[in-house]
Design a protein around this motif. Structure first.
Motif, PDB file in Angstrom:
ATOM      1  N   ILE A 356       0.893  -1.184   0.201  1.00 21.60           N
ATOM      2  CA  ILE A 356      -0.011   0.188  -0.087  1.00 21.60           C
ATOM      3  C   ILE A 356       0.881   1.103   0.043  1.00 21.60           C
ATOM      4  N   PRO A 357       1.058   2.021  -0.968  1.00 22.03           N
ATOM      5  CA  PRO A 357       1.746   3.099  -0.844  1.00 22.03           C
ATOM      6  C   PRO A 357       1.513   4.190   0.095  1.00 22.03           C
ATOM      7  N   GLY A 358       2.739   4.502   0.685  1.00 17.35           N
ATOM      8  CA  GLY A 358       2.808   5.279   2.026  1.00 17.35           C
ATOM      9  C   GLY A 358       2.478   4.814   3.247  1.00 17.35           C
ATOM     10  N   ALA A 359       1.885   3.511   3.204  1.00 21.03           N
ATOM     11  CA  ALA A 359       1.600   2.842   4.498  1.00 21.03           C
ATOM     12  C   ALA A 359       2.483   2.758   5.594  1.00 21.03           C
ATOM     13  N   THR A 360       1.865   2.946   6.899  1.00 25.36           N
ATOM     14  CA  THR A 360       2.478   2.837   8.005  1.00 25.36           C
ATOM     15  C   THR A 360       2.360   1.663   8.716  1.00 25.36           C
ATOM     16  N   LEU A 361       3.503   0.858   9.158  1.00 24.27           N
ATOM     17  CA  LEU A 361       3.272  -0.328   9.654  1.00 24.27           C
ATOM     18  C   LEU A 361       3.790  -0.136  11.370  1.00 24.27           C
ATOM     19  N   VAL A 362       2.991  -0.504  12.074  1.00 28.86           N
ATOM     20  CA  VAL A 362       3.107  -0.728  13.489  1.00 28.86           C
ATOM     21  C   VAL A 362       3.244  -1.876  14.059  1.00 28.86           C
ATOM     22  N   GLU A 363       4.222  -2.371  14.466  1.00 27.27           N
ATOM     23  CA  GLU A 363       4.191  -4.018  15.212  1.00 27.27           C
ATOM     24  C   GLU A 363       4.145  -3.688  16.505  1.00 27.27           C
ATOM     25  N   LEU A 364       3.520  -4.406  17.091  1.00 29.78           N
ATOM     26  CA  LEU A 364       3.188  -4.330  18.752  1.00 29.78           C
ATOM     27  C   LEU A 364       3.398  -5.739  19.184  1.00 29.78           C
ATOM     28  N   PRO A 365       4.131  -6.053  20.429  1.00 26.65           N
ATOM     29  CA  PRO A 365       4.286  -7.301  21.058  1.00 26.65           C
ATOM     30  C   PRO A 365       2.843  -7.825  21.558  1.00 26.65           C
ATOM     31  N   GLY A 366       2.905  -9.343  21.635  1.00 30.08           N
ATOM     32  CA  GLY A 366       1.830  -9.769  22.095  1.00 30.08           C
ATOM     33  C   GLY A 366       1.163 -10.845  21.032  1.00 30.08           C
ATOM     34  N   ASP A 367       0.553 -11.887  21.618  1.00 27.72           N
ATOM     35  CA  ASP A 367       0.096 -12.973  20.823  1.00 27.72           C
ATOM     36  C   ASP A 367      -1.233 -13.150  20.422  1.00 27.72           C
ATOM     37  N   ASP A 368      -2.078 -12.058  20.886  1.00 29.11           N
ATOM     38  CA  ASP A 368      -3.819 -11.986  20.817  1.00 29.11           C
ATOM     39  C   ASP A 368      -3.826 -11.677  19.481  1.00 29.11           C
ATOM     40  N   HIS A 369      -4.773 -12.219  18.913  1.00 22.84           N
ATOM     41  CA  HIS A 369      -5.398 -11.716  17.532  1.00 22.84           C
ATOM     42  C   HIS A 369      -6.642 -10.629  17.573  1.00 22.84           C
ATOM     43  N   LEU A 370      -7.458 -10.843  18.638  1.00 24.22           N
ATOM     44  CA  LEU A 370      -8.482  -9.786  18.863  1.00 24.22           C
ATOM     45  C   LEU A 370      -7.733  -8.663  19.606  1.00 24.22           C
ATOM     46  N   PRO A 371      -8.197  -7.257  19.008  1.00 21.38           N
ATOM     47  CA  PRO A 371      -7.601  -6.253  19.426  1.00 21.38           C
ATOM     48  C   PRO A 371      -7.856  -5.777  20.676  1.00 21.38           C
ATOM     49  N   PHE A 372      -8.947  -6.290  21.413  1.00 17.38           N
ATOM     50  CA  PHE A 372      -9.380  -5.715  22.763  1.00 17.38           C
ATOM     51  C   PHE A 372      -8.690  -6.751  23.740  1.00 17.38           C
ATOM     52  N   ALA A 373      -8.127  -7.789  23.309  1.00 17.74           N
ATOM     53  CA  ALA A 373      -7.459  -8.900  24.420  1.00 17.74           C
ATOM     54  C   ALA A 373      -5.954  -8.316  24.308  1.00 17.74           C
ATOM     55  N   GLY A 374      -5.301  -8.739  25.633  1.00 15.00           N
ATOM     56  CA  GLY A 374      -3.827  -8.208  25.653  1.00 15.00           C
ATOM     57  C   GLY A 374      -3.972  -6.839  25.977  1.00 15.00           C
ATOM     58  N   ASP A 375      -2.678  -6.329  25.377  1.00 13.45           N
ATOM     59  CA  ASP A 375      -2.355  -4.642  25.954  1.00 13.45           C
ATOM     60  C   ASP A 375      -2.989  -4.116  24.509  1.00 13.45           C
ATOM     61  N   GLN A 376      -4.438  -3.668  24.915  1.00 15.93           N
ATOM     62  CA  GLN A 376      -5.158  -2.870  24.131  1.00 15.93           C
ATOM     63  C   GLN A 376      -4.696  -1.211  23.927  1.00 15.93           C
ATOM     64  N   ASP A 377      -4.226  -0.885  25.294  1.00 13.68           N
ATOM     65  CA  ASP A 377      -3.851   0.411  25.412  1.00 13.68           C
ATOM     66  C   ASP A 377      -2.673   0.745  24.081  1.00 13.68           C
ATOM     67  N   ALA A 378      -1.791  -0.014  23.950  1.00 15.11           N
ATOM     68  CA  ALA A 378      -0.623   0.171  23.137  1.00 15.11           C
ATOM     69  C   ALA A 378      -1.022   0.376  21.434  1.00 15.11           C
ATOM     70  N   MET A 379      -2.345  -0.492  21.390  1.00 13.42           N
ATOM     71  CA  MET A 379      -2.881  -0.550  19.968  1.00 13.42           C
ATOM     72  C   MET A 379      -3.878   1.021  19.944  1.00 13.42           C
ATOM     73  N   LEU A 380      -4.478   1.388  20.945  1.00 13.25           N
ATOM     74  CA  LEU A 380      -5.147   2.432  20.950  1.00 13.25           C
ATOM     75  C   LEU A 380      -4.326   3.648  20.698  1.00 13.25           C
ATOM     76  N   GLU A 381      -3.142   3.700  21.539  1.00 10.16           N
ATOM     77  CA  GLU A 381      -2.318   4.816  21.361  1.00 10.16           C
ATOM     78  C   GLU A 381      -1.665   4.933  20.058  1.00 10.16           C
ATOM     79  N   ALA A 382      -1.559   3.950  19.298  1.00 12.19           N
ATOM     80  CA  ALA A 382      -1.075   3.908  17.936  1.00 12.19           C
ATOM     81  C   ALA A 382      -2.162   4.577  17.138  1.00 12.19           C
ATOM     82  N   ILE A 383      -3.319   4.379  17.329  1.00  8.52           N
ATOM     83  CA  ILE A 383      -4.434   4.772  16.622  1.00  8.52           C
ATOM     84  C   ILE A 383      -4.826   6.209  16.749  1.00  8.52           C
ATOM     85  N   GLU A 384      -4.555   6.817  17.959  1.00  2.00           N
ATOM     86  CA  GLU A 384      -4.794   8.084  18.504  1.00  2.00           C
ATOM     87  C   GLU A 384      -3.871   8.902  17.866  1.00  2.00           C
ATOM     88  N   ARG A 385      -2.430   8.442  17.741  1.00  2.00           N
ATOM     89  CA  ARG A 385      -1.510   9.204  17.216  1.00  2.00           C
ATOM     90  C   ARG A 385      -1.748   9.185  15.607  1.00  2.00           C
TER      91      ARG A 385
END
Length: 533
Positions: A356-385
């Motif tokens: 995808i042209p110009g896409a930003t990739l953010v890799e996060l630690p964790g094994d969970d597939h569901l976004p609300f399981a595990g460390d959801q705060d790290a994911m939410l912070e990336a979305i907010e930024r």
């Protein structure tokens, strides 16, 4: 104290289910890490909490320096109106840690979050259930993967907290895809193709009064949002994918997906075990041993789809391949993927971002597939930024479109009749007829399914009238103002190579139409020379 209890101190109330801090009844802005730090301290009111313990609780598995901790403490104090020199709430114990000073009252257990009002949008003859939450400065359409059930979203505390946090960033629009959850059920043999799902997203956005939105797709929701972004850039503010993919099954140049045998075994598991927490160990390993979560997941799946529908969706999704569409996405894109995801490998997220042209990739630690399981705060912070910067809106110059070319040597009255039939059928399937090009009739469509069905209809009518006609369909980037370029050239080559009264389509079209009800026959490969752009 239980992490799910509401805590009251001074004029404040901390609600872990909604993820909000309230001063009386007004929410107080607090980023997720600051909220987690305040919750950790308040849960241990009156006790010294050492710096190492705070860091381990709020930033598990991540190295964070003392400066970050101090900055977050300052942010919490600012939200509370606390003074470090004369503290009411948080006391600093020099070089040791922090102590929450104010008396804390534990209120009754937080009740299950109330589900927002369910509304219905009309998409063709089907009713699509949707909800609108919050009133942020932008709209965000959330597309869950596989199966869903809107009201069940809100009965699981982790999921409710995740959605509530999104609703502080944007006006959040949720919906159940047709055939799942609270939307109209459809026969298993008529589950929606990607084409129809595009229509459903548009219908929901129209019903919610959204002219332009950020599309957020989880897992299988990612290909749908990606296709929407490429097809309707004028309606797409940005694209976010979470734990998603470009192709579901393994291929020689896509070695990360499951094999067909793997998929068959999972479908058999669905048939034998539906009603229980199917797939929970891979999708939410951090919560897989939590009895309440296991019960919720089993109920969520049962309410989301029947066993037959779940199998049909699984098989249909396995055929999706949007690899050729990805370079056509021209909107700001964020690809989020956990490095240990057990359902979709991190390499699949890397592949998406690379195409995808110009896409930003953010890799996060964790094994969970569901976004609300595990460390959801790290994911939410990336979305907010990602959502924070104001972006200049540019009018798209290209869009993803499906081009139908009809070749015919008919002349005179036969030609006139064929042209009228072509124009009528193209309008019926919501196509845009291009100026005539010699013996060719050309039209562009928003989705490949419409183009193919239009081609089949026109060719069948030509056959009945004994008029020469053959068609070709290809999908690719087109100029907004004109139907021309490589996609049009390939469509014309396919039409010329078709049998009399036949329809040829490209492999890219086939890959986007699993579940469409159209049957395709492999006619081998062909090489065409097209003009460079």
């Amino acid at each position: 104290m239980s992490p799910d209890r509401i805590l009251s101190f001074g004029e404040f109330r901390l609600d872990p289910i909604s993820g909000h801090l309230y001063r009386q009844d007004e929410p107080v802005a607090l980023v997720p890490k600051a909220f987690a730090l305040l919750q950790c301290l308040a849960n241990q009111a009156g006790r010294l909490v050492s710096k190492p313990d705070l860091l381990a609780a709020v930033w598990p598995g991540v190295f964070v320096g003392d400066a970050v901790l101090k900055s977050t403490i300052r942010e919490v104090r600012k939200a509370l109106g606390d003074d470090s020199s004369e503290p009411r709430f948080i006391e600093t114990l020099h070089r040791r840690g922090y102590r929450f000073m104010a008396p804390v009252t534990v209120l009754d257990p937080a009740p299950a979050a109330l589900s927002p009002r369910v509304r219905y949008a009309r998409s063709g003859h089907v009713n699509i259930a949707y909800q609108v939450v919050g009133s942020g400065p932008i709209d965000l359409v959330f597309v869950m993967g596989w199966v869903s059930h809107l009201e069940s979203f809100w009965s699981e505390p982790h999921f409710a907290r995740f959605l509530n946090r999104l609703s502080t960033m944007a006006r959040l629009i949720l919906f159940d895809k047709r055939g799942t959850g609270l939307s109209d059920s459809v026969p298993v043999s008529q589950l929606p193709s990607l084409d129809e799902r595009l229509d459903d997203v548009r219908a929901v956005m129209d019903a919610a009064g959204s002219e332009r939105a950020v599309l957020l797709g989880v897992s299988e929701g990612g290909p749908l949002c990606s296709l929407f972004a490429a097809t309707y850039p004028e309606k797409t503010e940005a694209l976010i994918t979470i734990g998603s993919y470009a192709r579901r099954l393994r291929d020689h140049d896509y070695p990360w997906g499951p094999t067909r045998d793997d998929r068959d075994r999972f479908c058999q598991q669905i048939i034998e075990e539906w009603g229980g927490p199917v797939g929970i160990d891979e999708r939410a390993p951090s919560l897989a041993r939590d009895r309440a979560f296991r019960d919720w997941w089993a109920s969520y799946l049962r309410m989301g789809a029947s066993p037959g529908a779940a199998v049909a969706l699984t098989r249909m999704n396995a055929e999706i391949d949007i690899r050729d569409v990805l370079p056509s996405i021209r909107v700001p894109t964020l690809v989020l993927h956990r490095t240990g995801d057990r359902v979709l490998k991190v390499e699949e997220g890397r592949y998406l971002a690379s195409r995808i042209p110009g896409a930003t990739l953010v890799e996060l630690p964790g094994d969970d597939h569901l976004p609300f399981a595990g460390d959801q705060d790290a994911m939410l912070e990336a979305i907010e930024r990602f959502l924070a910067p104001a972006r200049e809106r540019r009018q798209p110059t290209t869009v993803l479109c499906s081009v139908l070319t009809l070749e015919s040597e008919a002349a005179g009255d036969d030609r006139a009749l064929l042209s009228r039939v072509f124009a009528r059928e193209a309008a019926f399937f919501r196509g845009r007829v291009a100026p005539a090009a010699g013996e060719r009739l050309v039209a562009a469509f928003e989705g490949p399914g419409r183009a193919v069905r239009c081609a089949i209809s026109v060719v069948a009518m030509a056959r009945q009238s004994r008029i020469d006609a053959r068609a070709g369909v290809h999908i690719g980037e087109c100029d907004v103002a004109a139907v021309e370029g490589p996609v049009s050239d390939i469509s014309a080559h396919l039409a010329r190579a078709a049998d009399p009264h036949g329809v040829n389509v490209s492999r890219t079209v086939v890959d986007l139409l699993p579940g469409s009800g159209v049957n395709f026959e492999d006619r081998g490969s062909a090489t065409f020379a097209v003009a460079a752009t």
